[in-house]
Scaffold this motif. Structure first.
Motif, short mmCIF file in Angstrom:
data_model
loop_
_atom_site.label_atom_id
_atom_site.label_comp_id
_atom_site.label_asym_id
_atom_site.label_seq_id
_atom_site.Cartn_x
_atom_site.Cartn_y
_atom_site.Cartn_z
N ASN A 1 40.43 51.45 26.59
CA ASN A 1 39.78 50.50 27.50
C ASN A 1 39.88 49.12 26.87
O ASN A 1 39.20 48.82 25.88
N VAL A 2 40.77 48.29 27.42
CA VAL A 2 41.07 47.00 26.80
C VAL A 2 40.17 45.92 27.38
O VAL A 2 39.63 46.05 28.48
N PRO A 3 39.98 44.81 26.64
CA PRO A 3 39.09 43.75 27.12
C PRO A 3 39.54 43.21 28.46
O PRO A 3 40.74 43.04 28.73
N GLY A 4 38.55 42.92 29.30
CA GLY A 4 38.85 42.37 30.61
C GLY A 4 37.68 41.60 31.17
O GLY A 4 36.53 41.84 30.81
N THR A 5 37.98 40.69 32.05
CA THR A 5 36.97 39.94 32.80
C THR A 5 37.30 40.06 34.27
O THR A 5 38.45 39.82 34.69
N PHE A 6 36.31 40.49 35.06
CA PHE A 6 36.52 40.65 36.49
C PHE A 6 35.89 39.46 37.22
O PHE A 6 34.68 39.25 37.16
N SER A 7 36.72 38.71 37.89
CA SER A 7 36.26 37.56 38.68
C SER A 7 36.76 37.72 40.11
O SER A 7 37.86 38.24 40.35
N ARG A 8 35.97 37.28 41.04
CA ARG A 8 36.40 37.33 42.44
C ARG A 8 37.55 36.37 42.65
O ARG A 8 37.67 35.35 41.96
N LEU A 9 38.39 36.70 43.65
CA LEU A 9 39.56 35.90 43.95
C LEU A 9 39.56 35.52 45.44
O LEU A 9 39.05 36.29 46.27
N PRO A 10 40.16 34.40 45.77
CA PRO A 10 40.25 34.04 47.20
C PRO A 10 41.05 35.05 48.00
O PRO A 10 40.92 35.11 49.23
N THR A 11 41.88 35.86 47.32
CA THR A 11 42.69 36.86 48.01
C THR A 11 41.95 38.17 48.24
O THR A 11 42.50 39.09 48.87
N ASP A 12 40.73 38.31 47.73
CA ASP A 12 39.95 39.51 47.99
C ASP A 12 39.80 39.68 49.50
O ASP A 12 39.41 38.73 50.21
N ILE A 13 40.06 40.89 50.00
CA ILE A 13 40.13 41.09 51.45
C ILE A 13 38.82 40.75 52.15
O ILE A 13 38.81 40.21 53.26
N TYR B 1 32.07 31.12 52.45
CA TYR B 1 32.41 29.83 51.86
C TYR B 1 33.78 29.39 52.38
O TYR B 1 34.82 29.95 52.02
N ALA B 2 33.76 28.38 53.25
CA ALA B 2 34.99 27.95 53.92
C ALA B 2 35.87 27.13 53.00
O ALA B 2 35.40 26.31 52.22
N TYR C 1 38.82 31.30 53.67
CA TYR C 1 37.62 31.44 52.87
C TYR C 1 37.99 31.49 51.39
O TYR C 1 39.09 31.90 51.00
N GLY C 2 37.03 31.10 50.56
CA GLY C 2 37.21 31.14 49.12
C GLY C 2 36.02 31.75 48.44
O GLY C 2 35.05 32.20 49.09
N VAL C 3 36.05 31.74 47.13
CA VAL C 3 34.97 32.31 46.33
C VAL C 3 33.83 31.29 46.25
O VAL C 3 34.05 30.14 45.86
N PRO C 4 32.61 31.66 46.64
CA PRO C 4 31.49 30.71 46.55
C PRO C 4 31.30 30.22 45.12
O PRO C 4 31.42 31.00 44.17
#
Length: 868
Positions: A226-238, A245-246, A269-272
């Motif tokens: 299990n390698v280091p990771g950061t999960f961030s929302r993306l504008p491409t999230d369905i 957030y327009a 839409y984008g990430v708030p």
């Protein structure tokens, strides 16, 4: 006898020095160059495998030891025409002759998945469970039988495509014997492994009572990191539009602070701002997927007289696996990950326990032989998995973000994307069978019986991706109300679920089967020409109760439990889900023996598996929000029917050169009709998976096996299979108006949900092969041996239908071992997956990221055995 037992106890307690003080007598050895005869019970009689007119693969206890294999994932590669879609130990679906469609996620499969079409037996007890193969640890196993093709006449529902049987060693009267095996192994890039098992057989009353027991513990080191990771929302999230957030507005409207002027609907839409990211720092580790098998089995055999005896066996196994057994070449954000790596943000584990009590009574009344076999198996599973990647999905942000466009008084804001699921299953299987058979040497002989079983599966799974605050009396804005079971539903957990549970299934499935079966053989020409006819009348009653509940619709729903989610939830207990299926399934056979060691046969056989229920009927309304221009409303079925298989097979079993060469094989055509298919296409048919009947498939294939005693001491074994599968029809699902749903092909979706005519089945490689050679020779006072082997599997597709399908590459693996034995001792060195191949065994997107279940990396070890 007592001296042998005393010696064994001294060795176990005192270590190897006992071997110097007292040498156990050497066992007699077979100096014949003839191929060893294997006795099987595929037709509920003890027969030489070469005399049984069906295709059988058998791994004897001796072969299992030679191959250094003890689990299903170990030995399946040596069985051409057997594959599995597996997510880890005990988390797979077994297939034979390529009869496989799409396999959805393991989580939730116990309650909603269709039954496997390959039956798994521990002696006379069936151990099927949707999505989760019974993974019996092969300690003190007499043999593993693989019966290919429909076996419905003698083994009933579930044995549609074949049967995998674990046959255990039984107590022996007037024989004192035992064994101890211990091993240690290294895995490339992973942690080390160790195992030990011990068996003892003791006569307690001469010629009357004996007991046999085996105990084992096998800890296998992990190899996934299990390698280091950061999960961030993306504008491409369905589903990012649920954050409101327009980032784009229609003509005539201006964009300011994430909103469009004049209340216009945004075009993008984008990430708030301020949406949190999460990391997995507290879970980063190497070799996160160790697995431990621990268990015991104790049997007692009591002989009443020469005609009657009773066998009572108690088995227990505890399998504990941590982490996951797949790798993800990329993160869900598209970042390339290292070899043998994943990024998990929540703990994952699988605890799988079973216990089985079996009573078998054998007897005779006149010339007739009677067998009663009764078993009661309980299997308990507790599993948790990371589901954070679901935040990239269609609806996840509904449960994790506030949206000012749909709820006044809120701002664009998303909470943590962390998500997981937690499942608890209990399967109870009570089966009773009584068989009567005539002597095997009668010209007209037969076997018949009655069968009854009661099987219940209780599943409780919570999907926990609701990260909005829970609504309370004081807080009813920007929140989601917690959910609970429907009033009056028969559930395992009647309580309101926790703040993070967005969806849950609390379902109990029931199957009660009654059956009568019989099979008759008649020698038209004794020992030359035989015909066989058999049939089974079955009556299967299937039920479902419980509650399947979503928090969709529970936005600002007030204090719990939510009552506004009725369109997205189901009270199965209120739907009278009770259907009985009944009918006949039969088998016919002609066997011709033109010479003593040559058997030719033709077999026609039928197989089936029971139908079942979905989580109610759910509606996908695309009357306005069309799919590639297609406008329709679809309602998933509440139930699905049995599917059927008809097999036509021509086979041969031959031995040559004083039985030093064995050549067996079969050519077959199998027609699979009204196939049960699991569908999950949120684009088109709703966001809940369901099972429905629809397509037909045809499989044509050839399989062969060769065993050759080339010289004294040198044995070569090879087997291969060739399969060609085709979808022979591709029906369309039907809308609520009764019209076919025809979705134009575009954007990777459309057409029939079952795929295009001519497409192949899943997990159905066109070619598989296994080859190994073993040479045994004298080395001074030692009996030495060396063995090499290899397996090959051609490419295959991971799924059927118009869902994401992966082309799984072909692969080859190689193993080797060498060792020596003297008196009662054996030592060997072995290596598996010598070339360190990353075999892609099953690729899927069931966890919303492309995952590949891979073969264990190169493993080398040492094994010591002592027998007396």
């Amino acid at each position: 006898m007592n001296s042998k037992l005393s010696y064994a106890i001294a060795v176990i307690l005192g270590g190897s020095s006992a071997g110097i003080a007292y040498a156990a007598p050497a066992a007699d050895t077979d100096t014949s160059d003839s191929i060893q005869e294997i006795t099987v019970t595929a037709q509920r009689r003890s027969e030489n495998m070469q005399d049984v007119p069906i295709q059988i693969q058998a791994l004897t206890g001796e072969t299992l030891t030679q191959l250094n294999v003890t689990t299903f994932d170990d030995f399946v590669k040596y069985l051409p025409n057997v594959t599995a879609a597996s997510n880890g130990p005990g988390q797979g679906v077994i297939f034979m002759r390529g009869l496989a469609t799409s396999t959805l996620a393991t989580q939730g499969s116990s309650g909603i998945g269709s039954f496997p079409n390959v039956a798994v037996y521990l002696d006379d007890q069936s151990g099927q469970l949707p999505g989760r193969n019974l993974d019996v640890y092969a300690a003190d196993i007499e043999r593993i039988e693989v019966l290919e093709g429909p076996q419905g006449t003698l083994f009933g529902a579930g044995a549609q495509a074949g049967v995998l049987r674990y046959i255990t060693n039984k107590p022996k009267l007037d024989v004192t014997e035992g064994s101890v095996n211990a091993g240690y192994a290294y895995t490339s890039g992973g942690d080390n492994s160790s195992n030990v098992d011990a068996m003892i057989n003791l006569p307690l009353i001469p010629d009357t009572l004996a007991v046999r027991g085996v105990i084992y513990s096998d800890t296998r080191g992990g190899y996934i990191n299990n390698v280091p990771g950061t999960f961030s929302r993306l504008p491409t999230d369905i589903g990012i539009h649920y954050g409101g957030y327009a980032t784009g507005c229609p003509t005539g409207s201006t964009l300011a602070a994430g909103a469009c002027s004049g209340g216009a609907t945004p075009t993008a839409y984008g990430v708030p701002p301020g949406s949190p990211s999460i990391n997995n720092n507290n879970l980063v580790a190497d070799a996160i997927n160790p697995v431990t098998y621990q268990g015991l089995r104790v049997g007692a055999l009591y002989k009443f007289n020469e005609d009657w005896n009773a066998l009572l066996v108690q088995s227990y196994q505890d399998m504990n696996s941590q982490g996951v057994f797949f790798v993800t070449p990329q993160s869900s954000a598209g970042e390339t990950l290292p070899d043998l790596a994943v990024q998990l943000y929540n703990p994952s584990y699988n605890k799988d326990r079973f216990e089985n009590t079996a009573l078998t009574i054998n007897g005779k009344i006149g010339d007739l032989r009677l067998v009663y076999a009764g078993s009661y198996m309980v299997r308990n599973i507790e599993q948790q998995g990371d589901y954070t990647n679901y935040a990239r999905g269609v609806y996840a942000d509904y449960y994790q973000c506030t949206n000012p466009l749909t709820e006044a008084g809120t701002t664009s804001r998303c909470y943590s994307p962390s998500a997981s699921w937690l499942e608890s299953d209990t399967a109870k299987h009570n089966s009773q069978e009584l068989r009567v058979s005539t002597p095997d040497d009668w010209r007209l002989r037969g076997i018949g019986g009655i069968f009854w079983e009661d099987y219940t599966i209780r599943e409780n799974i919570d999907w926990m991706y609701k990260n909005l605050p829970a609504c309370t009396t004081a807080e009813d804005i920007g929140c989601l109300t917690n959910v609970g079971p429907a009033p009056g539903a028969q559930v395992s957990n009647p309580n309101v679920r926790n703040d993070n549970t967005s969806f849950f299934d609390d379902i109990t499935r029931g199957y009660t089967q009654k059956a009568l079966f019989g099979s008759v053989d008649f020698d038209i020409i004794p020992k030359v020409l035989t015909i066989t006819a058999g049939t089974r009348y079955y009556q299967i009653n299937t039920t479902a109760v419980g509650s399947s509940v979503s928090s969709f619709g529970c936005y600002a729903g007030g204090p719990p439990p939510c009552t506004a989610n009725a369109p997205y939830s189901n009270n199965l207990s209120a739907q009278s889900l009770n259907i009985t299926y009944k009918g006949f399934k039969s088998r016919g056979n002609i066997s011709f023996r033109p010479m003593e060691d040559v058997l030719l046969y033709y077999t026609w056989s039928q197989g089936f598996r029971p139908g079942g229920f979905n989580r109610g009927a759910h509606v996908a309304d695309h009357s306005v929000n069309t799919v590639n221009g297609a406008s329709y409303i679809y309602q998933s079925p509440s139930a699905y029917a049995p599917d059927t298989l008809v097999n036509n097979e021509i086979g041969w079993k031959t031995q040559w050169f004083d039985r030093r060469l064995e050549f067996n094989g079969a050519v077959y055509q199998e027609d699979w009709k009204d196939v049960q298919v699991e569908i999950f296409q949120s684009c088109c048919y709703g966001n809940l998976s369901f099972v429905t009947n629809g397509p037909n498939y045809r499989v044509r294939g050839v399989e062969t096996e060769v065993v050759a005693r080339v010289t004294h001491g040198l044995t070569v074994t090879g087997s291969a299979s060739w399969n060609s599968s085709n979808l022979t029809n591709a029906p369309f699902l039907i809308s609520t108006t009764g019209q076919p749903i025809v979705i134009p092909l575009a954007n990777g979706i459309g057409g029939s949900a079952f795929g295009t005519t001519g497409s192949s089945l899943a997990q159905s490689p066109p070619f598989q092969a296994s080859l190994r050679a073993r040479y045994e020779f004298a080395l001074g006072d030692y009996k030495a041996f060396a063995q090499v082997g290899g397996t090959h599997q051609a490419h295959s597709y991971s799924a059927t239908g118009n869902i994401t399908t992966y082309d799984q590459s072909s692969f080859s693996t190689y193993d080797a071992s060498l060792g020596a034995a003297r008196d009662a001792w054996t030592a060997q060195l072995y290596a598996q997956n010598l070339t360190n191949t990353r075999a892609n065994l099953f690729e899927n997107g069931n966890q919303f990221v492309t995952a590949e279940t891979i073969s264990r990396p190169r493993t080398a070890g040492v094994r010591f055995s002592y027998k007396f």
